[in-house]
Scaffold this active site. Structure first.
Site, PDB file in Angstrom:
ATOM      1  N   ARG A  14     105.641   4.567 -66.324  1.00  0.00           N
ATOM      2  CA  ARG A  14     105.094   5.903 -66.549  1.00  0.00           C
ATOM      3  C   ARG A  14     103.841   6.153 -65.729  1.00  0.00           C
ATOM      4  O   ARG A  14     103.508   7.292 -65.406  1.00  0.00           O
ATOM      5  CB  ARG A  14     104.827   6.141 -68.021  1.00  0.00           C
ATOM      6  CG  ARG A  14     103.757   5.277 -68.600  1.00  0.00           C
ATOM      7  CD  ARG A  14     103.399   5.741 -69.958  1.00  0.00           C
ATOM      8  NE  ARG A  14     103.145   7.165 -69.980  1.00  0.00           N
ATOM      9  CZ  ARG A  14     102.031   7.740 -69.536  1.00  0.00           C
ATOM     10  NH1 ARG A  14     101.103   7.006 -68.987  1.00  0.00           N
ATOM     11  NH2 ARG A  14     101.874   9.039 -69.598  1.00  0.00           N
TER      12      ARG A  14
ATOM     13  N   CYS B 233     105.786   5.854 -74.244  1.00  0.00           N
ATOM     14  CA  CYS B 233     106.098   4.451 -73.944  1.00  0.00           C
ATOM     15  C   CYS B 233     105.864   3.679 -75.226  1.00  0.00           C
ATOM     16  O   CYS B 233     105.723   4.239 -76.301  1.00  0.00           O
ATOM     17  CB  CYS B 233     105.223   3.958 -72.809  1.00  0.00           C
ATOM     18  SG  CYS B 233     103.533   3.803 -73.335  1.00  0.00           S
TER      19      CYS B 233
ATOM     20  N   ARG C  81     101.882   9.590 -74.879  1.00  0.00           N
ATOM     21  CA  ARG C  81     101.339   9.647 -73.518  1.00  0.00           C
ATOM     22  C   ARG C  81     101.501  11.019 -72.847  1.00  0.00           C
ATOM     23  O   ARG C  81     102.176  11.173 -71.847  1.00  0.00           O
ATOM     24  CB  ARG C  81     101.961   8.563 -72.640  1.00  0.00           C
ATOM     25  CG  ARG C  81     102.020   7.188 -73.231  1.00  0.00           C
ATOM     26  CD  ARG C  81     100.664   6.545 -73.490  1.00  0.00           C
ATOM     27  NE  ARG C  81      99.948   6.160 -72.302  1.00  0.00           N
ATOM     28  CZ  ARG C  81     100.150   5.016 -71.649  1.00  0.00           C
ATOM     29  NH1 ARG C  81     101.047   4.187 -72.081  1.00  0.00           N
ATOM     30  NH2 ARG C  81      99.442   4.725 -70.572  1.00  0.00           N
TER      31      ARG C  81
ATOM     32  N   ARG D  37     104.647  -7.477 -66.802  1.00  0.00           N
ATOM     33  CA  ARG D  37     104.143  -6.236 -66.215  1.00  0.00           C
ATOM     34  C   ARG D  37     102.666  -6.339 -65.864  1.00  0.00           C
ATOM     35  O   ARG D  37     102.185  -5.647 -64.974  1.00  0.00           O
ATOM     36  CB  ARG D  37     104.362  -5.065 -67.194  1.00  0.00           C
ATOM     37  CG  ARG D  37     105.814  -4.669 -67.379  1.00  0.00           C
ATOM     38  CD  ARG D  37     105.919  -3.412 -68.206  1.00  0.00           C
ATOM     39  NE  ARG D  37     104.959  -2.441 -67.719  1.00  0.00           N
ATOM     40  CZ  ARG D  37     104.293  -1.600 -68.528  1.00  0.00           C
ATOM     41  NH1 ARG D  37     104.483  -1.635 -69.823  1.00  0.00           N
ATOM     42  NH2 ARG D  37     103.441  -0.731 -68.020  1.00  0.00           N
TER      43      ARG D  37
ATOM     44  N   ASP E  33      92.921  -2.024 -74.144  1.00  0.00           N
ATOM     45  CA  ASP E  33      93.864  -3.037 -73.647  1.00  0.00           C
ATOM     46  C   ASP E  33      93.523  -4.433 -74.149  1.00  0.00           C
ATOM     47  O   ASP E  33      94.320  -5.355 -74.007  1.00  0.00           O
ATOM     48  CB  ASP E  33      93.897  -3.040 -72.113  1.00  0.00           C
ATOM     49  CG  ASP E  33      94.482  -1.750 -71.575  1.00  0.00           C
ATOM     50  OD1 ASP E  33      94.345  -1.482 -70.375  1.00  0.00           O
ATOM     51  OD2 ASP E  33      95.062  -0.987 -72.382  1.00  0.00           O
TER      52      ASP E  33
ATOM     53  N   LYS F 291      95.553  -4.708 -61.995  1.00  0.00           N
ATOM     54  CA  LYS F 291      96.789  -3.891 -61.955  1.00  0.00           C
ATOM     55  C   LYS F 291      96.431  -2.410 -61.982  1.00  0.00           C
ATOM     56  O   LYS F 291      96.943  -1.623 -61.190  1.00  0.00           O
ATOM     57  CB  LYS F 291      97.652  -4.229 -63.154  1.00  0.00           C
ATOM     58  CG  LYS F 291      98.731  -3.197 -63.473  1.00  0.00           C
ATOM     59  CD  LYS F 291      99.604  -3.585 -64.636  1.00  0.00           C
ATOM     60  CE  LYS F 291      99.052  -3.204 -65.954  1.00  0.00           C
ATOM     61  NZ  LYS F 291      99.294  -1.806 -66.390  1.00  0.00           N
ATOM     62  N   ASN F 292      95.494  -2.041 -62.860  1.00  0.00           N
ATOM     63  CA  ASN F 292      95.215  -0.611 -63.069  1.00  0.00           C
ATOM     64  C   ASN F 292      94.322  -0.025 -61.988  1.00  0.00           C
ATOM     65  O   ASN F 292      93.970   1.151 -62.040  1.00  0.00           O
ATOM     66  CB  ASN F 292      94.630  -0.383 -64.465  1.00  0.00           C
ATOM     67  CG  ASN F 292      95.684  -0.654 -65.535  1.00  0.00           C
ATOM     68  OD1 ASN F 292      96.876  -0.788 -65.214  1.00  0.00           O
ATOM     69  ND2 ASN F 292      95.261  -0.789 -66.772  1.00  0.00           N
TER      70      ASN F 292
ATOM     71  N   ILE G  90     100.630  14.487 -70.648  1.00  0.00           N
ATOM     72  CA  ILE G  90      99.919  14.657 -69.353  1.00  0.00           C
ATOM     73  C   ILE G  90      99.337  16.065 -69.238  1.00  0.00           C
ATOM     74  O   ILE G  90      99.098  16.564 -68.136  1.00  0.00           O
ATOM     75  CB  ILE G  90     100.864  14.363 -68.158  1.00  0.00           C
ATOM     76  CG1 ILE G  90     102.099  15.266 -68.212  1.00  0.00           C
ATOM     77  CG2 ILE G  90     101.265  12.900 -68.108  1.00  0.00           C
ATOM     78  CD1 ILE G  90     102.922  15.211 -66.927  1.00  0.00           C
TER      79      ILE G  90
HETATM   80  C1  EPZ Z   1      95.310   3.953 -68.383  1.00  0.00           C
HETATM   81  O1  EPZ Z   1      96.381   4.647 -69.015  1.00  0.00           O
HETATM   82  C2  EPZ Z   1      95.763   2.508 -68.252  1.00  0.00           C
HETATM   83  N1  EPZ Z   1      96.957   2.437 -67.404  1.00  0.00           N
HETATM   84  C3  EPZ Z   1      96.073   1.927 -69.635  1.00  0.00           C
HETATM   85  O2  EPZ Z   1      96.428   0.560 -69.467  1.00  0.00           O
HETATM   86  C4  EPZ Z   1      94.802   2.005 -70.479  1.00  0.00           C
HETATM   87  O3  EPZ Z   1      95.074   1.544 -71.783  1.00  0.00           O
HETATM   88  C5  EPZ Z   1      94.324   3.466 -70.537  1.00  0.00           C
HETATM   89  O4  EPZ Z   1      94.128   3.977 -69.200  1.00  0.00           O
HETATM   90  C6  EPZ Z   1      93.014   3.603 -71.297  1.00  0.00           C
HETATM   91  O5  EPZ Z   1      92.034   2.817 -70.697  1.00  0.00           O
HETATM   92  C7  EPZ Z   1      96.800   2.479 -66.061  1.00  0.00           C
HETATM   93  O6  EPZ Z   1      95.708   2.607 -65.540  1.00  0.00           O
HETATM   94  C8  EPZ Z   1      98.052   2.361 -65.251  1.00  0.00           C
HETATM   95  P1  EPZ Z   1      94.504   7.815 -70.615  1.00  0.00           P
HETATM   96  P2  EPZ Z   1      96.352   6.282 -69.084  1.00  0.00           P
HETATM   97  O7  EPZ Z   1      95.047   8.963 -69.847  1.00  0.00           O
HETATM   98  O8  EPZ Z   1      95.795   6.819 -67.821  1.00  0.00           O
HETATM   99  C9  EPZ Z   1      95.500  10.876 -74.099  1.00  0.00           C
HETATM  100  C10 EPZ Z   1      97.749  -1.362 -69.761  1.00  0.00           C
HETATM  101  O9  EPZ Z   1      98.052  -2.031 -70.760  1.00  0.00           O
HETATM  102  N2  EPZ Z   1      95.849  11.829 -73.030  1.00  0.00           N
HETATM  103  O10 EPZ Z   1      93.046   7.477 -70.503  1.00  0.00           O
HETATM  104  O11 EPZ Z   1      97.686   6.739 -69.508  1.00  0.00           O
HETATM  105  C11 EPZ Z   1      96.555   9.771 -74.205  1.00  0.00           C
HETATM  106  O12 EPZ Z   1      97.624  10.196 -75.030  1.00  0.00           O
HETATM  107  C12 EPZ Z   1      97.771   0.162 -69.828  1.00  0.00           C
HETATM  108  O13 EPZ Z   1      97.382  -1.847 -68.649  1.00  0.00           O
HETATM  109  C13 EPZ Z   1      96.127  13.161 -73.371  1.00  0.00           C
HETATM  110  O14 EPZ Z   1      96.096  13.531 -74.544  1.00  0.00           O
HETATM  111  O15 EPZ Z   1      95.300   6.484 -70.278  1.00  0.00           O
HETATM  112  C14 EPZ Z   1      95.797   8.640 -74.833  1.00  0.00           C
HETATM  113  O16 EPZ Z   1      95.779   8.815 -76.238  1.00  0.00           O
HETATM  114  C15 EPZ Z   1      98.195   0.666 -71.194  1.00  0.00           C
HETATM  115  N3  EPZ Z   1      96.460  14.030 -72.386  1.00  0.00           N
HETATM  116  C16 EPZ Z   1      94.381   8.817 -74.299  1.00  0.00           C
HETATM  117  O17 EPZ Z   1      94.318  10.159 -73.765  1.00  0.00           O
HETATM  118  C17 EPZ Z   1      96.517  13.653 -71.058  1.00  0.00           C
HETATM  119  O18 EPZ Z   1      96.813  14.502 -70.189  1.00  0.00           O
HETATM  120  C18 EPZ Z   1      94.016   7.835 -73.187  1.00  0.00           C
HETATM  121  O19 EPZ Z   1      94.933   8.017 -72.150  1.00  0.00           O
HETATM  122  C19 EPZ Z   1      96.227  12.295 -70.732  1.00  0.00           C
HETATM  123  C20 EPZ Z   1      95.885  11.407 -71.736  1.00  0.00           C
END
Ligand code: EPZ
Length: 424
Positions: free
Chosen positions: A100, A124, A129, A405, A313, A30-31, A131
């Site tokens: 999201r 979420c 989360r 999902r 995950d 999915k990811n 950006i």
């Molecule tokens: C991706 O989410 C995955 N989703 C998540 O899978 C997965 O848990 C996560 O990566 C970590 O491996 C998809 O790929 C669609 P991050 P993402 O940006 O990109 C902080 C599932 O169950 N952060 O690596 O949102 C954030 O708050 C989902 O399949 C910032 O602070 O993860 C978090 O604490 C859930 N600022 C940490 O980094 C930012 O600008 C990791 O987030 C971006 C992120």
């Protein structure tokens, strides 16, 4: 019968105590599908993507692509996407709120139409989360960003390569910056980039359609800007989290499982943990085999980390297993702020778990008992299915739409593997 205005949530009814045994083929990740679907917007050509799982999140992304002006056709697990038409730059709020991770369209739209409008995806189930890292990286590429009333407006008359250092190896930020840099003039370097296998899959797809990306899987990704892209065909990598979840289902019931279509390298952090808990895992004739002990062992500490650390995950599924393991384990969730929502339901089933912030102390019990529980997020819901499979008696799990999902027909696959589980 659907009552007007009342959202009737589907349930799973699980009779515990049945071993999970047999053979299962793991589908595409999915990811990986989500960012690659966004990437098809860059080419203005036709992309054929194989092994796309039939999941709610994937169907939402397909809906978004159609609203933006792409033509999308699904034939089984193959999706054909033609982005040659006029592409809208505004992503509909209602769809961003539903998923999201549609934020990854930001980089794709900036590359293709030099502008984008999208609402803040907001938090979420598992945390706020933010950006900020996405936006900081895009600004370094020359994107002008205005934020007002919860909406982000991006303009980029000319994108220039930049040397970008991520404060945290964010998966989404790495993907967004990567997509926005494909046509940028000159070279872009993304330092402290996420190393998840899905980033490597995105790099491979981009290079297949003519981009010049290297370094995915290492700390530094390099992009040489190009002028245009071509048609392409690509098969999505297997879903390491879905594979890990089925391995955990076998482990939770003392079963033996053969998993086909596995990338062993991507599974290493999960394999290591399940071996530590007493499972025997080996690879033969292109399949991975797991045989499980009658009772799993506790592990001192599991810490979720960016890849190649233990994946966040898989935290909830492993907590479900540790709830019945012999001994006490500590789970530290270092990636997300609020990802222990499944614990309250596991406690209803007899688990002995204490949560303090990002730390959960799990005292393994010899038995869990079935109960009425609720899925509160995708992976937490999957964890409750695993607990129900090994609990004594009947578990009724509500709100299984969360699980839809990320897992295609999980109850049907589990039925074929010996579970007594029905969806109503
Ligand atoms: C991706 O989410 C995955 N989703 C998540 O899978 C997965 O848990 C996560 O990566 C970590 O491996 C998809 O790929 C669609 P991050 P993402 O940006 O990109 C902080 C599932 O169950 N952060 O690596 O949102 C954030 O708050 C989902 O399949 C910032 O602070 O993860 C978090 O604490 C859930 N600022 C940490 O980094 C930012 O600008 C990791 O987030 C971006 C992120």
């Amino acid at each position: 019968m659907q009552l007007p205005g009342v959202l009737l949530l589907s349930k799973y009814i699980i009779q515990g105590g049945r071993e999970i045994n047999g053979v299962i083929r793991i589908g595409g990740a999915k990811n990986s599908v989500l960012p690659i679907f966004a990437a098809t917007i860059l080419s203005g050509r036709k992309s054929i993507i194989h092994d796309c799982p039939i999941l709610k999140d994937v169907e939402i992304m397909i809906d978004i692509l159609k609203v933006l002006g792409c033509s999308v056709k699904r034939e089984g697990h193959t999706v054909i996407i033609d982005t040659s038409g006029y592409i809208e730059y505004e992503v509909p709020d209602i769809l961003v709120r539903k998923m999201r991770s549609s934020i990854v369209l930001l980089g794709a739209l900036i590359s293709r139409v030099k502008k984008a409008k999208i609402c803040f995806p907001g938090g979420c189930d598992i945390g706020p989360r933010p950006i900020d890292l996405h936006l900081k990286g895009l600004e370094q590429l020359g994107v002008k960003i205005n934020e007002s009333h919860g909406t982000i407006y991006c303009e980029a008359s000319d994108l220039k390569g930049a040397d970008i250092h991520l404060d945290y190896p964010s998966v989404g930020a790495t993907e967004n910056i990567l997509l926005a840099s494909v046509f940028a003039k000159g070279t872009t370097t993304i330092r402290n980039a996420a190393k998840e296998p899905e980033i490597g899959d995105l790099q491979n797809f981009l290079n297949i359609i003519g981009a010049k990306v290297s370094g995915a899987g290492t700390n530094n990704i390099r992009v040489e800007g190009v002028k245009s892209l071509n048609d392409g065909e690509h098969t999505i990598i297997p879903d390491r989290i879905v594979a890990g979840t089925y391995m955990a289902a076998a482990a939770s019931t003392g079963g033996n499982l053969e998993l086909q279509n596995i990338n062993v390298e991507h599974m290493q952090p999960i394999i290591a943990k399940l071996k530590e808990m007493g499972c025997d895992i080996y690879f033969k004739d292109g399949s991975m085999h797991i045989t499980s002990p009658k009772r799993l062992r506790a592990v001192d500490i599991v810490r979720t980390l960016p890849y190649p650390g233990f994946p966040t995950d898989m935290q909830a599924p492993i907590v479900a297993l540790l709830s019945k393991a012999k001994g006490t384990s500590i789970m530290i969730e270092t990636v997300f702020e609020n990802r222990f929502k499944h614990v309250e339901d596991l406690i209803c089933m007899g688990a002995n778990i204490k949560v303090d912030g990002r730390i959960a102390i799990i005292r393994g019990r010899s038995r869990l008992t079935g109960a009425n529980v609720t899925a509160r997020d995708l992976r937490g819901g999957a964890a409750l299915v695993l607990a129900g499979l090994s609990a004594e008696g009947t578990t009724v799990l509500d709100a299984v739409e969360h699980i839809d999902r990320g897992y295609e027909d999980i109850h049907l696959h589990l039925q074929q593997l010996g579970a007594d589980i029905v969806r109503i």
